[in-house]
Motif scaffolding. Structure first.
Motif, PDB file in Angstrom:
ATOM      1  N   VAL A 147       0.849  -1.202   0.000  1.00 50.41           N
ATOM      2  CA  VAL A 147       0.000   0.000   0.000  1.00 50.41           C
ATOM      3  C   VAL A 147       0.878   1.243   0.000  1.00 50.41           C
ATOM      4  O   VAL A 147       0.670   2.195  -0.766  1.00 50.41           O
ATOM      5  N   GLY A 148       1.899   1.239   0.871  1.00 50.36           N
ATOM      6  CA  GLY A 148       2.827   2.368   0.923  1.00 50.36           C
ATOM      7  C   GLY A 148       3.608   2.525  -0.365  1.00 50.36           C
ATOM      8  O   GLY A 148       3.884   3.656  -0.807  1.00 50.36           O
ATOM      9  N   LEU A 149       3.957   1.415  -0.988  1.00 47.08           N
ATOM     10  CA  LEU A 149       4.683   1.466  -2.256  1.00 47.08           C
ATOM     11  C   LEU A 149       3.841   2.125  -3.342  1.00 47.08           C
ATOM     12  O   LEU A 149       4.319   3.000  -4.071  1.00 47.08           O
ATOM     13  N   LEU A 150       2.568   1.735  -3.444  1.00 43.94           N
ATOM     14  CA  LEU A 150       1.700   2.316  -4.470  1.00 43.94           C
ATOM     15  C   LEU A 150       1.476   3.801  -4.223  1.00 43.94           C
ATOM     16  O   LEU A 150       1.437   4.603  -5.166  1.00 43.94           O
ATOM     17  N   LYS A 151       1.329   4.179  -2.959  1.00 47.93           N
ATOM     18  CA  LYS A 151       1.151   5.600  -2.643  1.00 47.93           C
ATOM     19  C   LYS A 151       2.394   6.402  -3.003  1.00 47.93           C
ATOM     20  O   LYS A 151       2.307   7.513  -3.533  1.00 47.93           O
ATOM     21  N   ALA A 152       3.572   5.838  -2.730  1.00 47.33           N
ATOM     22  CA  ALA A 152       4.818   6.517  -3.080  1.00 47.33           C
ATOM     23  C   ALA A 152       4.949   6.665  -4.590  1.00 47.33           C
ATOM     24  O   ALA A 152       5.354   7.722  -5.102  1.00 47.33           O
ATOM     25  N   PHE A 153       4.589   5.615  -5.298  1.00 46.95           N
ATOM     26  CA  PHE A 153       4.644   5.635  -6.753  1.00 46.95           C
ATOM     27  C   PHE A 153       3.696   6.690  -7.316  1.00 46.95           C
ATOM     28  O   PHE A 153       4.057   7.451  -8.231  1.00 46.95           O
ATOM     29  N   ALA A 154       2.499   6.775  -6.736  1.00 53.27           N
ATOM     30  CA  ALA A 154       1.512   7.763  -7.189  1.00 53.27           C
ATOM     31  C   ALA A 154       1.995   9.185  -6.919  1.00 53.27           C
ATOM     32  O   ALA A 154       1.808  10.085  -7.756  1.00 53.27           O
ATOM     33  N   ILE A 155       2.614   9.405  -5.769  1.00 55.28           N
ATOM     34  CA  ILE A 155       3.162  10.737  -5.446  1.00 55.28           C
ATOM     35  C   ILE A 155       4.173  11.151  -6.503  1.00 55.28           C
ATOM     36  O   ILE A 155       4.163  12.292  -7.000  1.00 55.28           O
ATOM     37  N   LEU A 156       5.061  10.225  -6.869  1.00 55.39           N
ATOM     38  CA  LEU A 156       6.090  10.515  -7.861  1.00 55.39           C
ATOM     39  C   LEU A 156       5.477  10.806  -9.228  1.00 55.39           C
ATOM     40  O   LEU A 156       5.843  11.782  -9.891  1.00 55.39           O
ATOM     41  N   VAL A 157       4.543   9.971  -9.644  1.00 56.68           N
ATOM     42  CA  VAL A 157       3.897  10.153 -10.945  1.00 56.68           C
ATOM     43  C   VAL A 157       3.206  11.505 -11.034  1.00 56.68           C
ATOM     44  O   VAL A 157       3.330  12.235 -12.036  1.00 56.68           O
ATOM     45  N   GLN A 158       2.485  11.876  -9.983  1.00 56.63           N
ATOM     46  CA  GLN A 158       1.732  13.129  -9.982  1.00 56.63           C
ATOM     47  C   GLN A 158       2.647  14.344  -9.861  1.00 56.63           C
ATOM     48  O   GLN A 158       2.433  15.369 -10.523  1.00 56.63           O
ATOM     49  N   VAL A 174      15.337   4.259   3.229  1.00 59.38           N
ATOM     50  CA  VAL A 174      14.399   5.282   3.684  1.00 59.38           C
ATOM     51  C   VAL A 174      13.666   4.788   4.923  1.00 59.38           C
ATOM     52  O   VAL A 174      13.648   3.593   5.224  1.00 59.38           O
ATOM     53  N   GLU A 175      13.055   5.715   5.621  1.00 60.91           N
ATOM     54  CA  GLU A 175      12.264   5.384   6.807  1.00 60.91           C
ATOM     55  C   GLU A 175      11.055   4.537   6.412  1.00 60.91           C
ATOM     56  O   GLU A 175      10.409   4.785   5.388  1.00 60.91           O
ATOM     57  N   LYS A 176      10.751   3.526   7.223  1.00 63.41           N
ATOM     58  CA  LYS A 176       9.592   2.680   6.925  1.00 63.41           C
ATOM     59  C   LYS A 176       8.299   3.470   7.066  1.00 63.41           C
ATOM     60  O   LYS A 176       8.206   4.428   7.824  1.00 63.41           O
ATOM     61  N   GLN A 177       7.292   3.052   6.317  1.00 67.17           N
ATOM     62  CA  GLN A 177       5.956   3.647   6.340  1.00 67.17           C
ATOM     63  C   GLN A 177       5.975   5.153   6.082  1.00 67.17           C
ATOM     64  O   GLN A 177       5.210   5.906   6.664  1.00 67.17           O
ATOM     65  N   ASN A 178       6.893   5.570   5.213  1.00 67.80           N
ATOM     66  CA  ASN A 178       7.016   6.978   4.838  1.00 67.80           C
ATOM     67  C   ASN A 178       6.969   7.059   3.312  1.00 67.80           C
ATOM     68  O   ASN A 178       7.991   6.965   2.634  1.00 67.80           O
ATOM     69  N   ALA A 179       5.769   7.198   2.777  1.00 67.07           N
ATOM     70  CA  ALA A 179       5.575   7.177   1.327  1.00 67.07           C
ATOM     71  C   ALA A 179       6.312   8.316   0.635  1.00 67.07           C
ATOM     72  O   ALA A 179       6.845   8.154  -0.464  1.00 67.07           O
ATOM     73  N   GLU A 180       6.355   9.470   1.278  1.00 71.71           N
ATOM     74  CA  GLU A 180       7.039  10.623   0.687  1.00 71.71           C
ATOM     75  C   GLU A 180       8.534  10.357   0.544  1.00 71.71           C
ATOM     76  O   GLU A 180       9.143  10.660  -0.494  1.00 71.71           O
ATOM     77  N   ALA A 181       9.141   9.768   1.573  1.00 70.87           N
ATOM     78  CA  ALA A 181      10.572   9.460   1.518  1.00 70.87           C
ATOM     79  C   ALA A 181      10.867   8.407   0.454  1.00 70.87           C
ATOM     80  O   ALA A 181      11.860   8.505  -0.282  1.00 70.87           O
ATOM     81  N   LEU A 182      10.007   7.409   0.349  1.00 70.69           N
ATOM     82  CA  LEU A 182      10.181   6.368  -0.662  1.00 70.69           C
ATOM     83  C   LEU A 182      10.060   6.964  -2.062  1.00 70.69           C
ATOM     84  O   LEU A 182      10.839   6.652  -2.962  1.00 70.69           O
ATOM     85  N   SER A 183       9.096   7.856  -2.228  1.00 70.84           N
ATOM     86  CA  SER A 183       8.902   8.518  -3.508  1.00 70.84           C
ATOM     87  C   SER A 183      10.114   9.358  -3.894  1.00 70.84           C
ATOM     88  O   SER A 183      10.561   9.350  -5.042  1.00 70.84           O
ATOM     89  N   SER A 184      10.674  10.073  -2.931  1.00 70.40           N
ATOM     90  CA  SER A 184      11.834  10.927  -3.193  1.00 70.40           C
ATOM     91  C   SER A 184      13.046  10.103  -3.624  1.00 70.40           C
ATOM     92  O   SER A 184      13.814  10.523  -4.493  1.00 70.40           O
ATOM     93  N   ALA A 185      13.214   8.922  -3.019  1.00 73.23           N
ATOM     94  CA  ALA A 185      14.328   8.053  -3.405  1.00 73.23           C
ATOM     95  C   ALA A 185      14.144   7.546  -4.835  1.00 73.23           C
ATOM     96  O   ALA A 185      15.099   7.494  -5.620  1.00 73.23           O
ATOM     97  N   MET A 186      12.925   7.190  -5.193  1.00 73.16           N
ATOM     98  CA  MET A 186      12.647   6.745  -6.551  1.00 73.16           C
ATOM     99  C   MET A 186      12.900   7.872  -7.556  1.00 73.16           C
ATOM    100  O   MET A 186      13.383   7.647  -8.666  1.00 73.16           O
TER     101      MET A 186
END
Length: 373
Positions: free
Chosen positions: A206-217, A316-328
């Protein structure tokens, strides 16, 4: 079992496709010329994944019912008395309670491996579970954690004696991934991310998809720029498909389900991404790094032993979609990092996580214990 070779019995909860099972199968197959006979016992059931074992390995299932099933102890006792193994090697919490029965059956040598904490207790703080490990400890010759994190946890939190606490990191056959190419060589614009794991809340897709969506948008990306392949099966599949549709990213994601051609899928990808809440030393990450893929992962379990920031990937910090998105996003902004970090990742696995090293360390334990018995 009439066999002049010492017999090693491997006891797991379920013999199905998974990281733990792949480590076990690879290790057994690599030992087939080392003078031991191996058998595998599944407490619950056996899937077609057992076909990956070499033909000399017999496989049994005890059909354990969910929850407490005391009769499974009796069934194991009868089986062990029949096959007469010299050593019992168990894996993870669900199997540890069977060591006393194994002793009663006459098995003299005992190893228990911890490949990762229980899904319901990702930090390993459950008092009942740790009390069970402490109570069973006298029946176990060696505990084998597969990461420094698990090694320290067994020492500090569980209280396993240092003499019994032997670190053996998971290893991988590097040569199986030597031929792999990088997708970027064929397409210098689109960055293909890949995630391989069972679809389970502890993996936090769930967190992965949210991070991916943040990056795409944020970057206004299209399928020409970015793609995500999610490999694995599980109870979360349908919910994740619905979530992807709701986030407006379903056209940029493929859910493949369980697949056996992981090496091929990795060869057509650029960056591996893991969003777990808890882990040990994931085989999928070792395989990705051996395939010259940089890894973006949450900083949990043994991942800090694998991933070095801005060298082999990013933590990146766990359960942090924004941080995961930034790394991607770092790989979207600078695709040259993909090849640079990927080469470093493969080199690191070659030096520190070889299958040969893992197998030799297990063989050393087997030889020591069977020499005593």
């Amino acid at each position: 079992m009439n066999n002049s070779k010492p017999v090693i019995a491997h006891l797991i909860y379920r013999f199905d496709i998974g990281g733990l099972e792949r480590v076990m199968v690879n290790c057994i197959n690599a030992m087939q010329n080392e003078g031991y006979q191996h058998i595998v016992i599944a407490l619950t059931e056996v899937s077609d994944f057992a076909k990956h074992l070499n033909d000399s390995v017999k496989v049994y299932q005890l059909d354990k019912k969910s929850g407490k099933d005391l009769k499974s102890h009796w069934r194991l006792l009868k089986l062990l008395r029949k096959i007469k193994p010299d050593l019992l090697h168990t894996y993870n919490l669900a199997t540890i309670e069977y060591h006393p029965i194994s002793r009663l059956a006459g098995v003299k040598a005992h190893i228990h491996a911890e490949h990762g904490r229980d899904n319901s207790d990702p930090q390993g703080l459950n008092k009942k579970h740790n009390l069970l490990r402490q109570l069973i400890s006298p029946f176990v010759d060696y505990f084998v954690p597969v990461s420094t994190d698990l090694h320290q946890w067994l020492d500090v939190t569980v209280g396993v004696s240092n003499k019994k606490n032997v670190l053996i990191r998971n290893g991988i056959n590097i040569d199986e991934f030597h031929h792999l190419r990088n997708h970027q060589e064929d397409n210098e614009h689109q960055v293909r991310f890949i995630h391989v794991a069972r679809l389970d809340p502890v993996k936090n897709q769930v967190g992965l998809l949210k991070a991916f969506a943040i990056l795409v948008q944020r970057k206004k990306l299209t399928v020409n720029d970015i793609y995500l392949t999610v490999v694995g099966d599980g109870n979360e599949m349908q919910a994740l498909i619905v979530l992807a549709e709701g986030l407006g990213i379903s056209s940029l994601i493929e859910f493949t389900g369980a697949r056996s051609n992981i090496a091929e899928l990795l060869s057509n990808s650029d960056v591996f991404v893991l969003s777990s809440i808890a882990e040990g030393i994931p085989m999928t990450v070792l395989e990705a790094m051996a395939s010259s893929l940089p890894v973006i992962s949450t900083n949990v379990g043994g991942l800090a032993e694998l991933v070095t920031d801005d060298e082999t990937g990013y933590l990146v910090e766990k359960q942090n979609a924004e941080a995961l998105s930034s790394a991607m996003e770092k790989y979207i902004n600078n695709s040259k990092l993909i090849k640079l970090h990927g080469r470093s990742a493969r080199s690191y696995i070659f030096k520190h996580f070889s299958e040969q090293k893992m197998v030799s360390e297990y063989l050393r334990l087997y030889q020591e214990l069977l020499g005593k018995s």
